[in-house]
Design an enzyme around this catalytic site. Structure first.
Site, PDB file in Angstrom:
ATOM      1  N   LYS A 171      -2.439  11.671  -9.346  1.00  0.00           N
ATOM      2  CA  LYS A 171      -1.146  11.007  -9.087  1.00  0.00           C
ATOM      3  C   LYS A 171      -1.396   9.599  -8.566  1.00  0.00           C
ATOM      4  CE  LYS A 171       1.449  10.686  -5.416  1.00  0.00           C
ATOM      5  NZ  LYS A 171       2.014   9.333  -5.603  1.00  0.00           N
ATOM      6  N   GLU A 244      -9.869   9.696   2.461  1.00  0.00           N
ATOM      7  CA  GLU A 244     -10.408   8.332   2.648  1.00  0.00           C
ATOM      8  C   GLU A 244      -9.255   7.497   3.162  1.00  0.00           C
ATOM      9  OE1 GLU A 244     -13.416   7.454   2.479  1.00  0.00           O
ATOM     10  OE2 GLU A 244     -14.375   9.055   1.338  1.00  0.00           O
ATOM     11  N   CYS A 278      -9.725  -1.482   1.656  1.00  0.00           N
ATOM     12  CA  CYS A 278      -9.963  -0.675   2.866  1.00  0.00           C
ATOM     13  C   CYS A 278     -11.152  -1.198   3.646  1.00  0.00           C
ATOM     14  CB  CYS A 278     -10.141   0.790   2.489  1.00  0.00           C
ATOM     15  SG  CYS A 278     -11.426   1.090   1.284  1.00  0.00           S
ATOM     16  N   GLU A 375      -4.479  -2.302  11.482  1.00  0.00           N
ATOM     17  CA  GLU A 375      -4.979  -2.640  10.140  1.00  0.00           C
ATOM     18  C   GLU A 375      -3.916  -3.497   9.459  1.00  0.00           C
ATOM     19  OE1 GLU A 375      -4.978   0.423   7.070  1.00  0.00           O
ATOM     20  OE2 GLU A 375      -6.769  -0.466   6.218  1.00  0.00           O
TER      21      GLU A 375
HETATM   22  P1  NAD Z   1      -0.074   5.598   1.478  1.00  0.00           P
HETATM   23  O1  NAD Z   1      -0.732   6.534   2.417  1.00  0.00           O
HETATM   24  O2  NAD Z   1       1.293   5.130   1.762  1.00  0.00           O
HETATM   25  O3  NAD Z   1      -0.020   6.219   0.002  1.00  0.00           O
HETATM   26  C1  NAD Z   1      -1.167   6.686  -0.669  1.00  0.00           C
HETATM   27  C2  NAD Z   1      -0.755   7.690  -1.734  1.00  0.00           C
HETATM   28  O4  NAD Z   1      -0.203   8.849  -1.105  1.00  0.00           O
HETATM   29  C3  NAD Z   1       0.317   7.191  -2.705  1.00  0.00           C
HETATM   30  O5  NAD Z   1       0.024   7.711  -3.993  1.00  0.00           O
HETATM   31  C4  NAD Z   1       1.591   7.831  -2.159  1.00  0.00           C
HETATM   32  O6  NAD Z   1       2.587   8.002  -3.146  1.00  0.00           O
HETATM   33  C5  NAD Z   1       1.070   9.173  -1.678  1.00  0.00           C
HETATM   34  N1  NAD Z   1       1.855   9.813  -0.620  1.00  0.00           N
HETATM   35  C6  NAD Z   1       2.720   9.243   0.248  1.00  0.00           C
HETATM   36  N2  NAD Z   1       3.201  10.174   1.099  1.00  0.00           N
HETATM   37  C7  NAD Z   1       2.615  11.354   0.766  1.00  0.00           C
HETATM   38  C8  NAD Z   1       2.675  12.678   1.299  1.00  0.00           C
HETATM   39  N3  NAD Z   1       3.444  12.984   2.341  1.00  0.00           N
HETATM   40  N4  NAD Z   1       1.932  13.640   0.723  1.00  0.00           N
HETATM   41  C9  NAD Z   1       1.125  13.345  -0.322  1.00  0.00           C
HETATM   42  N5  NAD Z   1       1.017  12.116  -0.868  1.00  0.00           N
HETATM   43  C10 NAD Z   1       1.757  11.123  -0.325  1.00  0.00           C
HETATM   44  O7  NAD Z   1      -1.108   4.395   1.373  1.00  0.00           O
HETATM   45  P2  NAD Z   1      -0.910   3.004   0.616  1.00  0.00           P
HETATM   46  O8  NAD Z   1       0.019   2.154   1.398  1.00  0.00           O
HETATM   47  O9  NAD Z   1      -0.631   3.309  -0.819  1.00  0.00           O
HETATM   48  O10 NAD Z   1      -2.403   2.405   0.704  1.00  0.00           O
HETATM   49  C11 NAD Z   1      -2.857   1.608   1.759  1.00  0.00           C
HETATM   50  C12 NAD Z   1      -3.739   2.414   2.705  1.00  0.00           C
HETATM   51  O11 NAD Z   1      -4.799   3.035   1.988  1.00  0.00           O
HETATM   52  C13 NAD Z   1      -4.420   1.548   3.756  1.00  0.00           C
HETATM   53  O12 NAD Z   1      -4.329   2.153   5.019  1.00  0.00           O
HETATM   54  C14 NAD Z   1      -5.881   1.514   3.301  1.00  0.00           C
HETATM   55  O13 NAD Z   1      -6.824   1.258   4.313  1.00  0.00           O
HETATM   56  C15 NAD Z   1      -6.036   2.854   2.698  1.00  0.00           C
HETATM   57  N6  NAD Z   1      -7.168   2.868   1.779  1.00  0.00           N
HETATM   58  C16 NAD Z   1      -8.294   3.575   2.130  1.00  0.00           C
HETATM   59  C17 NAD Z   1      -9.407   3.561   1.300  1.00  0.00           C
HETATM   60  C18 NAD Z   1     -10.661   4.338   1.644  1.00  0.00           C
HETATM   61  O14 NAD Z   1     -11.438   4.619   0.742  1.00  0.00           O
HETATM   62  N7  NAD Z   1     -10.891   4.699   2.889  1.00  0.00           N
HETATM   63  C19 NAD Z   1      -9.367   2.844   0.100  1.00  0.00           C
HETATM   64  C20 NAD Z   1      -8.210   2.133  -0.213  1.00  0.00           C
HETATM   65  C21 NAD Z   1      -7.104   2.160   0.624  1.00  0.00           C
END
Ligand code: NAD
Length: 474
Positions: A171, A244, A278, A375
Site C-alpha cells: 500500500k 522503520e 528519514c 523531526e
Molecule cells: P505516516 O506515518 O503518516 O504514513 C506512512 C504510511 O502509513 C502511509 O502509507 C499512510 O497512508 C499509512 N498509514 C497512516 N495511518 C495508518 C494507520 N493507522 N495504520 C496503518 N497505516 C497507516 O508517515 P508519512 O508522513 O507518510 O512519512 C513521513 C515519516 O516517515 C517521517 O517521520 C519519516 O522519518 C518516516 N520515514 C522513515 C523511514 C525509515 O526508514 N526509518 C524512511 C522514510 C520515512
C-alpha cells in the site's frame, strides 16, 4: 509504459476495477493531475485471498526462480525509468534528476537483493543429535510505505519479502500512489498471480491491512506516531512487525574538517529531497573553531540553490510533498520567528501556488527549541555550536530518536571513534546518508523496531525451523 495512463490496482495478477477514485495533487502546482483507485474492503479481502492462495506455490518455488523474478522486476523499473520518473516528479515533487535516480536505483536495488542468500545452519548439538535450521517464509506480508521515497522504500520491503518466498500486498501513501501502482502493473508480466498485489486508498486502508486476519506480517515505514498505531493493531493478531520510523539525525563537524571541501556535501546531507529523508541531517553540530566560516558557506549555498517545479530543467529542490507536511514546516518557521531566533538564510514561505519553502538555516537556537527537538522533515536546519566533543556527543544522543547520524573530519579514524559513540543504527563519515542493500539498517529508540537491508533484513521475513535427527551410530 506511457503517461497519461489509467492507473489500476493489481489484485491476483490483474487490473482490479475500482468503484471510487481519489485525486493525486502535483505539489508544485497544487492541482490534481491524475486519479488513483480507492480500494474497497471487499477488494482488500480479494487481494489477501489471492496472496494466501499463491503463497504455498511461491514458497515452494526454487530460490533460483524467485531470484530471476525479482531481478526481472528490477529490470522493468530500469527499462521504464523515463516514464516513471516523470510521474514520480508530478506526484512527489522531487526534481527529474532525483526522480530518475530513485526509479533506476530501485530497479538496481531489487537486482542487488536478488543476489542474496539465506543462511542454513547445519550443526551437532553435542548430545547425540544433528540439526539443520532453515529460514522459512512467513506467509502474506502487508507492506505500508510513506510519500518521501515511494518506490525506493517499497522495494526495500518487496525485494526481500518475495525472495524469501512470501507473497505481498503493498500500500503506497495516498499522496504518492501512482508510481507504485505502475510497478504493480509492470510486475504482472514477471510474477505469478497473487504473489504481488498493489492496493491504494485513503486513511481507512492502512488500518484494515494491519488488522486483517489473513496477513501474517506488517512491514511499515512512516512516522513514529503511526508506527505505534500499527504495532497496537498488529498485536491483536500477533502479526510480526518491522517498523522503520522517524529520526532526528545529528551531524557532528570536528574542528579539523575542511570547510570548503565539505560544505556542499553537508548541505546536501540535510537538504536532499528537501529534508524529506528519514536519514537526512536534521541537527548540525559544528565546532566553534569553524562555526562561522562553515555557516557562511552553507548560507551562500542556501541562497543560491534553485528551488522550483521539479519538472523544470535546472531545478535542484522541489516543493514539500503535501499540504499537511507543508503546514507543519510553516508552523516550525512561525515558532522560529516567535522565539526570535536568528536565521542566516530563508525564513518565510515562498509565494503560492505550490508547497514551496526556502532553505532556512537557524543560527544556534537553544537545545530545548522545537526545531532542535522535533523531526522537521523539511528544508529548515538548526546550526548548533559546540566546543567540547563529549558535550556534542551527549547533545546528539539526547534525542528520543536513534536512526542515523554523521561525523565530518579530515581524519576518518578519529571520526569513526566518534561514530561508535552515537546511539544510532547507522553513521556516515564524510558523506551523504545513503543505505546499502547489503547492510542492515535498524532504528534505535523511537526510530523503529526490527531491521531492513542485508541478511538481517531478509531474516525478518522468515521464521526459523529446526529439524533434529539422531546422529548415525557406528
Ligand atoms: P505516516 O506515518 O503518516 O504514513 C506512512 C504510511 O502509513 C502511509 O502509507 C499512510 O497512508 C499509512 N498509514 C497512516 N495511518 C495508518 C494507520 N493507522 N495504520 C496503518 N497505516 C497507516 O508517515 P508519512 O508522513 O507518510 O512519512 C513521513 C515519516 O516517515 C517521517 O517521520 C519519516 O522519518 C518516516 N520515514 C522513515 C523511514 C525509515 O526508514 N526509518 C524512511 C522514510 C520515512
Amino acid at each position: 509504459m506511457t503517461f497519461p495512463h489509467d492507473f489500476s490496482m493489481t489484485i491476483d495478477g490483474r487490473a482490479a476495477p475500482a468503484d471510487g477514485h481519489f485525486d493525486v495533487i502535483n505539489p508544485a502546482t497544487e492541482r490534481a493531475f491524475a486519479s488513483a483507485p480507492e480500494c474497497s474492503r471487499a477488494q482488500l479481502d480479494e487481494a489477501v485471498a489471492s496472496a494466501r492462495a499463491a503463497f504455498p506455490v511461491w514458497a515452494a518455488t526454487p530460490m533460483e526462480t524467485r531470484r530471476k523474478c525479482v531481478h526481472a522486476l528490477g529490470q522493468l523499473l530500469i527499462d521504464n525509468a523515463e516514464t516513471l520518473m516523470a510521474v514520480l516528479t508530478m506526484e512527489q515533487g522531487k526534481p527529474h534528476r532525483e526522480a530518475r535516480m530513485e526509479v533506476s536505483g530501485s530497479g538496481m536495488r531489487l537486482q542487488a537483493i536478488a543476489t542474496q542468500d539465506l543462511p542454513t545452519l547445519h550443526a551437532d548439538d553435542g548430545a547425540g543429535r544433528l540439526f539443520e535450521t532453515r529460514h522459512m517464509p512467513l506467509g502474506v506480508v502487508g507492506a505500508i510505505v510513506p510519500w518521501n521515497f515511494p518506490l525506493a522504500l517499497a522495494v526495500f520491503k518487496l525485494g526481500p519479502a518475495l525472495l524469501t518466498g512470501n507473497t505481498v500486498i503493498l500500500k503506497p501513501s495516498p499522496f504518492t500512489p501512482l508510481t507504485t501502482l505502475a510497478m504493480g502493473e509492470l510486475a504482472r508480466a514477471v510474477l505469478p498471480p497473487g504473489v504481488f498485489n498493489v492496493v491504494s486508498g485513503g486513511d481507512a486502508l492502512g488500518p484494515w491491512i494491519t488488522a486483517h486476519q489473513g496477513i501474517d506480517k506488517i512491514t511499515f515505514t512512516g512516522s513514529t506516531q503511526t508506527g505505534r498505531r500499527v504495532m497496537e493493531s498488529a498485536a491483536l493478531t500477533l502479526k510480526r512487525v518491522t517498523l522503520e520510523l522517524g529520526g532526528n539525525d545529528a551531524a557532528i563537524v570536528l574542528p579539523d574538517a575542511d570547510v570548503r571541501k565539505l560544505a556542499e556535501q553537508l548541505f546536501w546531507s540535510a537538504f536532499t529531497n528537501n529534508g524529506q529523508l528519514c536519514i537526512a541531517t536534521k541537527r548540525l553540530y559544528i565546532h566553534d573553531a569553524i562555526y562561522r566560516p562553515l555557516t557562511t558557506e552553507l548560507a551562500e549555498l542556501a541562497r543560491t540553490v534553485k528551488v522550483g517545479d521539479g519538472a523544470q530543467p535546472g531545478t535542484q529542490l522541489g516543493p514539500i510533498n503535501n499540504r499537511p507536511q507543508y503546514q507543519r514546516v510553516l508552523g516550525l518557521l512561525q515558532d522560529i520567528r516567535d522565539s526570535g531566533y536568528t536565521v542566516l538564510a530563508g525564513g518565510g514561505p515562498a509565494p503560492a501556488p505550490g508547497y514551496f519553502v526556502p532553505v532556512t538555516l537557524v543560527d544556534d537556537p537553544p537545545d530545548a527549541s522545537r526545531i532542535v527537538r522535533e523531526e522537521q522533515f523539511g528544508p529548515v536546519l538548526p546550526l548548533l555550536r559546540f566546543s567540547d566533543i563529549d558535550d556534542a556527543i551527549a547533545r546528539a544522543n539526547a534525542s528520543e530518536f536513534g536512526l542515523g547520524g554523521s561525523v565530518w573530519s579530515a581524519d576518518e579514524d578519529r571520526a569513526a571513534a566518534v561514530a561508535r559513540r552515537l546511539d544510532t543504527g547507522s553513521v556516515f563519515i564524510n558523506g551523504l546518508p545513503r543505505l546499502s542493500a547489503f547492510a542492515p539498517f535498524a532504528g534505535r529508540k523511537q526510530s523503529g523496531v526490527g531491521i531492513e537491508g542485508g541478511i538481517e533484513g531478509m531474516l525478518e521475513f522468515t521464521s526459523p525451523q529446526t529439524v533434529f535427527r539422531n546422529r548415525p551410530t557406528g
